[in-house]
Design an enzyme around this catalytic site. Sequence first.
Site, short mmCIF file in Angstrom:
data_model
loop_
_atom_site.label_atom_id
_atom_site.label_comp_id
_atom_site.label_asym_id
_atom_site.label_seq_id
_atom_site.Cartn_x
_atom_site.Cartn_y
_atom_site.Cartn_z
CE LYS A 91 5.09 7.47 -97.45
NZ LYS A 91 6.44 7.75 -96.91
CE LYS A 116 11.51 13.32 -95.32
NZ LYS A 116 11.98 12.08 -95.91
#
Length: 357
Positions: free
Chosen positions: A154, A254
């Site tokens: 991240k 997604k």
Amino acid sequence: MQPFVDGRYNMSKGRSAEGFDSLLVSITSNTGLTGWGEMAPLGSFYSAAFAAGARAGIVEIAPHLLGEDPRALTRINRLMDTIFRGHPYIKSALDMACSDLTARAAEVPLVTMLGGQENDMADLYKVVTHGSVEEMIANARRIITEGFHRLQVKVGGKVHDDIERVAAVAGSVPKGTVIFCDANAGWTTYQARQFVDATREIDYTLEQPCVSIDDCLSVRRSLNKPMVLDESVTSLEEMLDIHRKGAADGLTLKISRLGGVTKTRQIRDIAVDLGFMITVEDTGGAEVDTAAMAHLSLSTPEERRLHAIAFHQWVTVRTATNAPPVIGSRMGIPDGPGLGIDVDLALLGTPFFETSH
């Protein structure tokens, strides 16, 4: 609520979550078969979705589906879009439940109805969440010792800190470790170019540096590495826009963001034909949602599949048995028709809403 095994999940700009707030839906046909679906947003900050909104929307949509043939997936989706405009995340668990039920009625695993199973297992990645350099190094090394060789690191915070973090993580893991740097749309183009320029010697794939497709395309023009877009893929139209502009090499699809298994499969198939690399996952969930991700992943051509994620291993609460099997750093699909999972009703408690024909 499904608390995370590893505690708080940290992203850029101070965004974090303690677990997934999951919505489970069951649809039972007049023959007695039941299909299951799940939708779990990562907080209210990640996607244009939130758990309370999903629960409210289900109450609005579900009564309109009574008496419909759950196997007529295209009709079901058009009906949901007609009676409730937008908000695809609300419809996702309903479509997933219909998809599960349809495959159960045909007595085949869902993967068969999604194009056929390409191979037995999909490679998994694990996330190195935002933290100090020392924390991220320790996290990355722990993941490697667990047998994983694919990391999503991240980024998307203060650029110079992210440069230091990524360089440190890359230097602490074995050569050949696959690294994705995911900014979760946290940077401006200025910041993204700073990061890209300073990390040219590191081998990684850049994921969603900026909010808009055009800003990501602007960054890609100066990038010497592959780029994957995630948050930008919200519909078939957006996927086609990404292709027309040449804004990415790969896509993360997604399920809840796209409105369910049916629409994800449609976009996945077209994207594969257009040459994109594909990851299919979701914004969260446990056994039910992970099973849907596994079926979609393993029906994606192997040469076009990037990797997958095992969300049911992220959480402490188990809602079903016969979960997607994980062997080392790879995941398969459960045995049995439909999604292949068996929901443990005793763990769910009293439904917040029920309706019948």
